[in-house]
Structure formats: structure tokens, C-alpha cells
Design a protein around this motif. Structure first.
Motif, PDB file in Angstrom:
ATOM      1  N   GLY A 198       0.818  -1.201   0.000  1.00  0.00           N
ATOM      2  CA  GLY A 198       0.000   0.000   0.000  1.00  0.00           C
ATOM      3  C   GLY A 198       0.851   1.250   0.000  1.00  0.00           C
ATOM      4  N   ARG A 199       0.203   2.366  -0.319  1.00  0.00           N
ATOM      5  CA  ARG A 199       0.890   3.657  -0.260  1.00  0.00           C
ATOM      6  C   ARG A 199      -0.098   4.716   0.187  1.00  0.00           C
ATOM      7  NH1 ARG A 199       3.465   4.934  -5.927  1.00  0.00           N
ATOM      8  NH2 ARG A 199       3.838   2.680  -5.926  1.00  0.00           N
ATOM      9  N   PHE A 200       0.425   5.718   0.900  1.00  0.00           N
ATOM     10  CA  PHE A 200      -0.425   6.734   1.504  1.00  0.00           C
ATOM     11  C   PHE A 200       0.149   8.119   1.216  1.00  0.00           C
ATOM     12  CE2 PHE A 200      -0.591   2.879   4.011  1.00  0.00           C
ATOM     13  CZ  PHE A 200      -1.955   2.600   4.009  1.00  0.00           C
ATOM     14  N   PRO A 201      -0.678   9.039   0.710  1.00  0.00           N
ATOM     15  CA  PRO A 201      -0.199  10.403   0.469  1.00  0.00           C
ATOM     16  C   PRO A 201       0.106  11.098   1.788  1.00  0.00           C
ATOM     17  CG  PRO A 201      -2.575  10.273   0.182  1.00  0.00           C
ATOM     18  CD  PRO A 201      -2.098   8.865   0.370  1.00  0.00           C
ATOM     19  N   THR A 202       1.117  11.964   1.750  1.00  0.00           N
ATOM     20  CA  THR A 202       1.506  12.682   2.966  1.00  0.00           C
ATOM     21  C   THR A 202       1.184  14.170   2.901  1.00  0.00           C
ATOM     22  OG1 THR A 202       3.729  13.134   2.107  1.00  0.00           O
ATOM     23  CG2 THR A 202       3.420  11.075   3.333  1.00  0.00           C
ATOM     24  N   GLY A 203       0.989  14.670   1.689  1.00  0.00           N
ATOM     25  CA  GLY A 203       0.770  16.107   1.546  1.00  0.00           C
ATOM     26  C   GLY A 203       2.045  16.928   1.617  1.00  0.00           C
ATOM     27  N   LEU A 204       3.204  16.256   1.789  1.00  0.00           N
ATOM     28  CA  LEU A 204       4.481  16.967   1.825  1.00  0.00           C
ATOM     29  C   LEU A 204       4.882  17.386   0.411  1.00  0.00           C
ATOM     30  CD1 LEU A 204       6.401  14.687   4.359  1.00  0.00           C
ATOM     31  CD2 LEU A 204       5.317  16.906   4.820  1.00  0.00           C
ATOM     32  N   ALA A 205       5.674  18.452   0.330  1.00  0.00           N
ATOM     33  CA  ALA A 205       6.105  18.956  -0.976  1.00  0.00           C
ATOM     34  C   ALA A 205       7.331  18.230  -1.489  1.00  0.00           C
ATOM     35  CB  ALA A 205       6.392  20.455  -0.885  1.00  0.00           C
ATOM     36  N   SER A 206       8.250  17.855  -0.590  1.00  0.00           N
ATOM     37  CA  SER A 206       9.496  17.181  -0.991  1.00  0.00           C
ATOM     38  C   SER A 206       9.834  16.132   0.054  1.00  0.00           C
ATOM     39  CB  SER A 206      10.643  18.184  -1.132  1.00  0.00           C
ATOM     40  OG  SER A 206      10.383  19.133  -2.139  1.00  0.00           O
ATOM     41  N   ILE A 207       9.140  14.995   0.009  1.00  0.00           N
ATOM     42  CA  ILE A 207       9.356  13.938   0.976  1.00  0.00           C
ATOM     43  C   ILE A 207      10.792  13.444   0.886  1.00  0.00           C
ATOM     44  CG2 ILE A 207       8.702  11.967  -0.489  1.00  0.00           C
ATOM     45  CD1 ILE A 207       7.091  10.925   1.941  1.00  0.00           C
ATOM     46  N   TYR A 208      11.351  13.029   2.013  1.00  0.00           N
ATOM     47  CA  TYR A 208      12.781  12.721   2.009  1.00  0.00           C
ATOM     48  C   TYR A 208      13.082  11.488   2.858  1.00  0.00           C
ATOM     49  CZ  TYR A 208      17.480  14.452   0.844  1.00  0.00           C
ATOM     50  OH  TYR A 208      18.741  14.619   0.321  1.00  0.00           O
ATOM     51  N   GLY A 209      13.374  11.685   4.160  1.00  0.00           N
ATOM     52  CA  GLY A 209      13.784  10.573   4.994  1.00  0.00           C
ATOM     53  C   GLY A 209      12.657  10.001   5.821  1.00  0.00           C
ATOM     54  N   MET A 210      12.929   8.854   6.477  1.00  0.00           N
ATOM     55  CA  MET A 210      11.943   8.239   7.358  1.00  0.00           C
ATOM     56  C   MET A 210      12.587   7.202   8.257  1.00  0.00           C
ATOM     57  SD  MET A 210      11.356   4.807   6.563  1.00  0.00           S
ATOM     58  CE  MET A 210       9.797   4.743   7.415  1.00  0.00           C
TER      59      MET A 210
ATOM     60  N   THR B 116      10.060  19.727   7.987  1.00  0.00           N
ATOM     61  CA  THR B 116       8.835  19.197   8.590  1.00  0.00           C
ATOM     62  C   THR B 116       8.955  17.700   8.873  1.00  0.00           C
ATOM     63  OG1 THR B 116       7.468  20.846   7.485  1.00  0.00           O
ATOM     64  CG2 THR B 116       6.363  18.844   8.242  1.00  0.00           C
ATOM     65  N   PHE B 117       8.496  17.281  10.051  1.00  0.00           N
ATOM     66  CA  PHE B 117       8.357  15.869  10.401  1.00  0.00           C
ATOM     67  C   PHE B 117       6.880  15.551  10.617  1.00  0.00           C
ATOM     68  CE2 PHE B 117      12.827  16.009  11.102  1.00  0.00           C
ATOM     69  CZ  PHE B 117      13.287  14.695  11.085  1.00  0.00           C
ATOM     70  N   GLN B 118       6.448  14.426  10.068  1.00  0.00           N
ATOM     71  CA  GLN B 118       5.111  13.903  10.319  1.00  0.00           C
ATOM     72  C   GLN B 118       5.250  12.567  11.054  1.00  0.00           C
ATOM     73  OE1 GLN B 118       3.240  13.595   6.459  1.00  0.00           O
ATOM     74  NE2 GLN B 118       2.579  15.736   6.475  1.00  0.00           N
ATOM     75  N   HIS B 119       4.414  12.374  12.060  1.00  0.00           N
ATOM     76  CA  HIS B 119       4.442  11.165  12.886  1.00  0.00           C
ATOM     77  C   HIS B 119       3.123  10.416  12.663  1.00  0.00           C
ATOM     78  CE1 HIS B 119       5.036   9.421  17.238  1.00  0.00           C
ATOM     79  NE2 HIS B 119       4.879   8.476  16.325  1.00  0.00           N
ATOM     80  N   TYR B 120       3.217   9.200  12.087  1.00  0.00           N
ATOM     81  CA  TYR B 120       2.030   8.413  11.735  1.00  0.00           C
ATOM     82  C   TYR B 120       1.954   7.149  12.578  1.00  0.00           C
ATOM     83  CZ  TYR B 120       1.486  11.085   7.363  1.00  0.00           C
ATOM     84  OH  TYR B 120       1.298  12.068   6.429  1.00  0.00           O
ATOM     85  N   ARG B 121       0.703   6.692  12.827  1.00  0.00           N
ATOM     86  CA  ARG B 121       0.476   5.340  13.333  1.00  0.00           C
ATOM     87  C   ARG B 121      -0.087   4.503  12.191  1.00  0.00           C
ATOM     88  NH1 ARG B 121      -2.333   5.888  18.122  1.00  0.00           N
ATOM     89  NH2 ARG B 121      -0.384   5.591  19.258  1.00  0.00           N
ATOM     90  N   ILE B 122       0.507   3.329  12.006  1.00  0.00           N
ATOM     91  CA  ILE B 122       0.086   2.423  10.940  1.00  0.00           C
ATOM     92  C   ILE B 122      -0.792   1.339  11.547  1.00  0.00           C
ATOM     93  CG2 ILE B 122       0.887   0.763   9.203  1.00  0.00           C
ATOM     94  CD1 ILE B 122       3.461   2.469   9.014  1.00  0.00           C
ATOM     95  N   ALA B 123      -1.930   1.081  10.916  1.00  0.00           N
ATOM     96  CA  ALA B 123      -2.855   0.053  11.378  1.00  0.00           C
ATOM     97  C   ALA B 123      -3.181  -0.885  10.213  1.00  0.00           C
ATOM     98  CB  ALA B 123      -4.123   0.683  11.936  1.00  0.00           C
ATOM     99  N   LYS B 124      -3.871  -1.976  10.550  1.00  0.00           N
ATOM    100  CA  LYS B 124      -4.194  -2.975   9.540  1.00  0.00           C
ATOM    101  C   LYS B 124      -5.534  -3.623   9.895  1.00  0.00           C
ATOM    102  CE  LYS B 124      -2.031  -6.952   7.157  1.00  0.00           C
ATOM    103  NZ  LYS B 124      -2.950  -8.074   7.430  1.00  0.00           N
ATOM    104  N   LYS B 125      -6.360  -3.767   8.904  1.00  0.00           N
ATOM    105  CA  LYS B 125      -7.620  -4.480   9.066  1.00  0.00           C
ATOM    106  C   LYS B 125      -7.795  -5.399   7.875  1.00  0.00           C
ATOM    107  CE  LYS B 125     -12.494  -3.936  10.191  1.00  0.00           C
ATOM    108  NZ  LYS B 125     -13.594  -2.970  10.494  1.00  0.00           N
ATOM    109  N   GLY B 126      -7.778  -6.703   8.141  1.00  0.00           N
ATOM    110  CA  GLY B 126      -7.786  -7.656   7.038  1.00  0.00           C
ATOM    111  C   GLY B 126      -6.496  -7.519   6.254  1.00  0.00           C
ATOM    112  N   ALA B 127      -6.638  -7.301   4.941  1.00  0.00           N
ATOM    113  CA  ALA B 127      -5.456  -7.139   4.095  1.00  0.00           C
ATOM    114  C   ALA B 127      -5.099  -5.677   3.871  1.00  0.00           C
ATOM    115  CB  ALA B 127      -5.694  -7.828   2.753  1.00  0.00           C
ATOM    116  N   GLN B 128      -5.899  -4.770   4.448  1.00  0.00           N
ATOM    117  CA  GLN B 128      -5.739  -3.359   4.167  1.00  0.00           C
ATOM    118  C   GLN B 128      -5.002  -2.637   5.306  1.00  0.00           C
ATOM    119  OE1 GLN B 128      -6.662  -1.958   1.186  1.00  0.00           O
ATOM    120  NE2 GLN B 128      -7.101  -4.099   0.639  1.00  0.00           N
TER     121      GLN B 128
END
Length: 617
Positions: free
Chosen positions: A402-414, A434-446
Motif C-alpha cells: 500500500g501507499r499513503f499520500p503525505t501532503g508533503l512537498a518534498s518527501i525525504y527521509g523516514m 517538517t516531520f510527520q508522525h504516523y500510526r500504521i494500522a491494519k484491518k484484514g489485508a488493508q
């Protein structure tokens, strides 16, 4: 201490501004017709001429000879061991020779392959790893750098140098190759093969500089260089002042060039000059200091991955996935022009996922999501500024999840964070700080990703790593240094400087990883890529973050593996991967692939070698 081309530099202590003194008595008469000279540490001499290479005693009596038309003599001397290299004029093949001082004999060493171009000049270089290199320079500017070890003769890289070069010398202390372009001037190049290299004008022909007719023979001085002009009518002395060359008042010399040629040799505090009338000697008054050395441990890599399928700046960041059978573990590596690559522990590519321009990647295993345990890789995708997820199955096979948009202009490290309470979180950064902090979850295959918080540093970041056990985020601000802050979104705290850019860390601050001690005998360590000087810094991963040491990665000639330079990303594990990696492995991106030239790749370094070099136990 290694003496440079017979340069006994330590005795040059007189005032720098004094002129050349009156001519001294001539060298022994039997050497008068020698085309080139080199003094040995016991007072004996090496000479070359159209009849061969000669070993002479202090009075000029021949002790041994290699009969061949010879030219372009250079030497390296250390601890009583003498290495000489000359060119066989008829074949233009370099001939390495060991001088047995005790027996008074010349011993031919393993030859070099025949040159693929017309060799006009050659010179030796002894690097910080104490490996001997030979530069070969063609009349048309083609050039090669070779390295010698025992019987091995390996091509390191090809270079493009000026045409019409007849003289070259290397200043080992400053890692500087000096070449005389006959009709233009004297140039300086980096000797280190790892890196893009730099060229600097030292002295140029008028109207661009002070030389009347170009540059001829030259000799390395401590912290400077002496060069004859192309007409051999003046001697120019130049001093290196913090990277800028300052010319002293040129000294007139009465020296008629022989067939357009001349030679210049520094012998203690005396300059020996050769022209049509043979050799003359002049006392030299000079005050200069060799470039200061910062001794760093040099560690040889144990393995490397296959090169990228794209040229240029492609490889960026590695991650390590551990298999149940550790020998089946995998290294994931990003290709900024192609996608995600997967390698085994022998460096063989097992997968290529062409998913676009990936930059950084990180892996967490045994993550509890939706009632199941999963192994997950996450990467930043620069085509659409998204966060990409990949599943890793029990065999080490990687698939896009999967892939998720971040809304960042120039994504770089992680980097990823696996909290003690379960699940997995991701820190993503942008070039604007800018740093964004995400929580990743899963339901079924998604999978899904929810933003927990946003914060910012003052300038461009990239590398980061989380100490899961202590919930600490370490991040690199490329031009400022390494910071730490809380990785727990519910317990934010202020950024704390761990190591600023300075004497021990050179911008850009790039990849970083944490070595988590498996047996608790040693500590946990933070490893940081100091890209600006192609070194690696090791710190305690706990406050007060004591600096444990720095190192570089050099050649492993036995395995035909070059060193590393301008590293972007790195990763480390303490898991027992077997063989040399019983205490873990460090994977390092290499900015320039040598031995021979090729696309970028990743190098494998045994952690045990790092621990021993830095005395971490």
C-alpha cells in the motif's frame, strides 16, 4: 614515518623566506649522467638512465642493476623498506622493484599489465591504509590509478587529467596528486579514489599566473611544492595556506633543459636539479609543515552487494530483515531512480521492485496488527510524496502492500518506531524540515495510516532512527548535527543536541542506526554517517551520548572490494548472521564504486571489526 620520494622533510626547519643558497658540491661523478635520482635511507642511491635502474653505494659504486631503458623513477620508503617503480621506456609498462638494503640487491616484483594508452608520467602514493598506489598518466590526458598489495595489481579507477603531462608527484600527507601540464601549469587533484575528487590550480602560465612558460619538474615540500618553469629558467616555491596556494618570489636558476626535459629532487635540505649539463645541488631554506593528520581507524568491508542497475546517484538507504534461519536474512536497499532492491548476505540481488523513486527505507518485524504478527518495510516515495508499505513473508520475499499520500512537498527521509505497547509508527520528513508522525494500522489485508503529530526543525533533515526500548527519536539536521527527542507522541519534549557538526561530524549528517547489544556485554551505540568526510561516528545511544570513536571503510583487496564514501544511508544489526558477522553487521551505502569503476552499491562491514577498532568491548 613514510618518507616521500626520498624527501627527508623533518630537517627543513630554516626560515621560509630565505632564497636558494649558492650551489653545493656536485653529486658523485658516476651519477652525473643519471636522468633521475632517489636517495635511500642508508646514503645509497637509486638512479635511472637509458641503460637501466642502478643501485649505487654512497660513493657512486654500482651494487646492482636492472638492465632496461628506464625512466620516471619514484620511491616510497618506510621502516627500512624501499619500494621503487619506474617505467620501462620501450613497453611503457610500470616495473615495481623492492630494494634489499641488507643484500644490496634489486628485486623485481609482480609486474603490471601492459598499459592501454601511451604512458608519459607515473608516480606513487601511499594511503592511510598503508597501501601503495600508482598513478599512470598518458600524453592525451588518459589516466589510471592502480593499487598494489603483495602480488596483486588492481585497477582502482580511471581519471581524466590534463594533456601534455610529463611530471607528477603525490603528497601523501595532504592526499594530493600534483601534475605539471607543460604548456599551462601545475594542478592539484585528490588522490582518494572514493569521491568525486577536486581539481585546484596551483601555479599557471601567464597571463593566468606567474609561470613564464608552463610547469616542468616538481618536488613535494612539507606543506608546499617546488616547480621548475617549462624553460627551467626559474624555480617557483608555493606554500599551501589552508587550501589556498601562496607563491613566493621565484628563484632564478642557471639550468639548460636537456631535450626539453629537466628534473627536480628534494634531498634533505638540498634541491638537486638536472639539465643539459647534468646535476647541480643548491641549499634550500624553507619553513613549512606537512598537512596535519587525523588518524582514524580504517576497517575493511567483508562483502558488498551487486551494483545498481542505474548509473549515477542511485543507491541511498539500506534496511535489514532477519530470517528465522539467520543465514537467509535479507538486506533491502533503495534505488532513487528505480525502486526497492533485495539482497542476500552474499550480496546477490534476489528481488527488484520497480515502484519508483524510493529514498529511505526501514524495517520492523513481529508487529502485532489486527491479531496477527507481520513483518513490514516502509519507504518514502519521491515521485508522489507518499509513504509506501511492503509486506515481507517468512522466506524474505517482499511485496507492495500500500501507499499513503503525505501532503508533503518534498518527501525525504523516514524511520520506524515499534512502541512497547504494540503496533508500529513512522516518522516521515520533508526537505523543509517538517516531520510527520504516523500510526500504521491494519484491518484484514488493508493497511491505514493516521497522522499523530507534526513538528519541524530549522533546516533540511533526512536520516533518523528510533530507539524502541527507550522511546527516543534521533534525527539528523544535515548542516547542524544530530538531535534527540521523545518518540512518544503523548510525551513530546524539546529537541536536545546530541552531536553538533564540527570536529567529529562533517556535514552532511546522513544515515543513522542503533546497534542494540544482543548479549548486554557491550552497550547500545548510535552510528552516524558523516558524509562530508566519508567517515562514521559511533556514540553511546544513551545520555550523555559519549563519543566512542570514528572510522572509515577502506579497501579489502583480497575480495576485490573498495571502500565507502559520501554515504547516504546505513543500517546495523547485532543479530548473529554467522561467519564474520557473528556479532552483527553494518550495511553502508557507497557513493562511488571502485575496483573497478561501476554503479553504486552497498558494503557489508562486520560489527566485530568495528568493535575491535574502536575498543568498544
Amino acid at each position: 614515518m613514510a618518507y616521500q620520494h626520498t624527501v627527508l622533510a623533518a630537517v627543513l626547519l630554516a626560515a621560509f623566506s630565505l632564497p636558494l643558497q649558492a650551489a653545493l658540491p656536485a653529486v658523485p661523478i658516476i651519477m652525473a649522467q643519471a636522468e633521475e635520482l632517489a636517495r635511500l635511507p642508508d646514503g645509497r642511491w637509486l638512479t635511472v638512465d637509458k641503460h637501466g635502474l642502478h643501485l649505487l653505494d654512497a660513493g657512486g659504486r654500482e651494487l646492482d642493476r636492472i638492465a632496461v631503458r628506464a625512466k620516471q623513477l619514484d620511491t616510497r620508503i618506510a621502516a627500512g623498506q624501499v619500494l621503487a617503480v619506474f617505467l620501462e621506456a620501450d613497453t611503457q609498462r610500470p616495473v615495481p622493484v623492492s630494494v634489499d638494503l641488507q643484500a644490496g640487491k634489486l628485486v623485481r616484483l609482480a609486474p603490471f599489465p601492459d598499459a592501454t594508452f601511451s604512458v608519459e608520467a607515473s608516480c606513487l602514493y601511499r594511503d592511510a591504509q598503508q597501501l601503495d598506489h600508482l598513478f599512470l598518466i598518458g600524453k592525451d590526458g588518459q589516466a589510471e590509478q592502480w593499487v598494489m598489495q603483495g602480488e596483486q595489481r588492481q585497477l582502482v579507477r580511471k581519471l581524466a587529467l590534463p594533456p601534455h603531462v610529463k611530471h607528477c608527484r603525490v603528497d601523501d600527507a595532504s592526499k594530493r596528486l600534483l601534475v605539471s601540464e607543460g604548456n599551462m601549469g601545475l594542478w592539484s587533484y585528490d588522490t582518494e579514489s572514493e569521491g568525486m575528487g577536486q581539481r585546484q590550480a596551483v601555479a599557471l602560465k601567464k597571463p593566468y599566473g606567474q609561470l613564464d612558460g608552463g610547469a616542468g619538474a616538481l618536488a613535494v615540500l612539507p606543506g608546499g611544492v617546488a616547480v621548475l618553469d617549462a624553460k627551467a629558467g626559474k624555480l617557483h616555491l608555493l606554500r599551501d595556506e589552508h587550501g589556498a596556494w601562496r607563491a613566493l618570489t621565484p628563484q632564478p636558476v642557471t639550468l639548460h633543459a636537456h631535450k626539453g626535459e629537466s628534473q627536480l629532487l628534494l634531498d634533505g635540505d638540498t634541491l638537486l636539479l638536472r639539465g643539459k649539463d647534468g646535476w647541480q645541488s643548491r641549499a634550500l631554506s624553507w619553513q613549512g609543515k606537512a598537512a596535519p593528520q587525523t588518524p582514524l581507524a580504517i576497517i575493511a568491508p567483508r562483502g558488498q552487494t551487486e551494483p545498481m542497475a542505474r548509473q549515477g546517484d542511485a543507491a541511498d538507504d539500506p534496511a535489514i530483515w532477519l530470517a528465522a534461519n539467520r543465514a537467509d536474512s535479507r538486506v533491502l536497499g533503495t534505488n532513487k531512480k528505480q525502486g526497492l532492491l533485495v539482497y542476500d548476505l552474499q550480496g546477490k540481488q534476489t528481488q527488484l521492485l520497480e515502484v519508483g523513486r524510493l529514498n529511505n527505507v526501514d524495517v520492523r518485524q513481529g508487529i502485532s496488527l489486527d491479531g496477527a504478527s507481520v513483518d513490514l518495510a516502509v519507504a518514502t516515495q519521491r515521485d508522489d510524496n507518499s509513504m509506501m508499505l511492503f509486506n515481507i513473508d517468512a522466506s524474505g520475499h517482499v511485496t507492495e502492500a500500500g501507499r499513503f499520500p503525505t501532503g508533503l512537498a518534498s518527501i525525504y527521509g523516514m524511520c520506524l518506531y515499534q512502541p512497547a505497547g504494540g503496533g508500529v509508527e513512522a516518522f516521515i520528513n520533508d526537505k523543509d524540515g517538517t516531520f510527520q508522525h504516523y500510526r500504521i494500522a491494519k484491518k484484514g489485508a488493508q493497511y491505514s495510516a493516521s497522522l499523530l503529530r507534526t513538528f519541524k526543525v530549522a533546516s533540511q533533515p533526512e536520516g533518523c532512527v528510533v530507539d524502541d526500548q527507550r522511546a527516543r527519536l534521533f534525527l539528523g539536521e544535515e548542516r547542524r548535527g544530530v538531535w534527540t527527542t521523545s518518540a512518544d507522541a503523548t510525551k513530546p519534549d524539546a529537541l536536545q543536541m546530541v552531536l553538533p557538526v564540527g570536529a567529529n561530524l562533517a556535514a552532511d549528517v546522513e544515515g543513522m542506526a542503533i546497534y542494540r547489544s544482543a548479549d548486554k556485554v557491550g552497550g547500545d551505540y548510535l552510528v552516524v554517517s558523516s558524509q562530508g568526510d566519508s567517515s562514521y561516528v559511533v556514540l553511546d545511544a544513551t545520555a550523555p551520548y559519549k563519543l566512542r570513536g570514528r572510522f572509515r571503510v577502506g579497501f579489502n583487496l583480497a575480495e576485490r572490494i573498495d571502500g565507502t564514501s559520501e554515504t547516504d544511508g546505513l543500517e546495523v544489526t547485532s543479530a548473529n548472521l554467522g561467519g564474520p558477522y557473528a556479532r552483527g553487521m553494518l550495511v553502508i551505502q557507497d557513493g562511488y564504486k571502485r575496483l573497478p569503476d561501476g554503479p553504486q552499491n552497498f558494503k557489508y562491514v562486520a560489527w566485530d571489526d568495528v568493535a575491535k577498532a574502536l575498543k568498544l568491548d
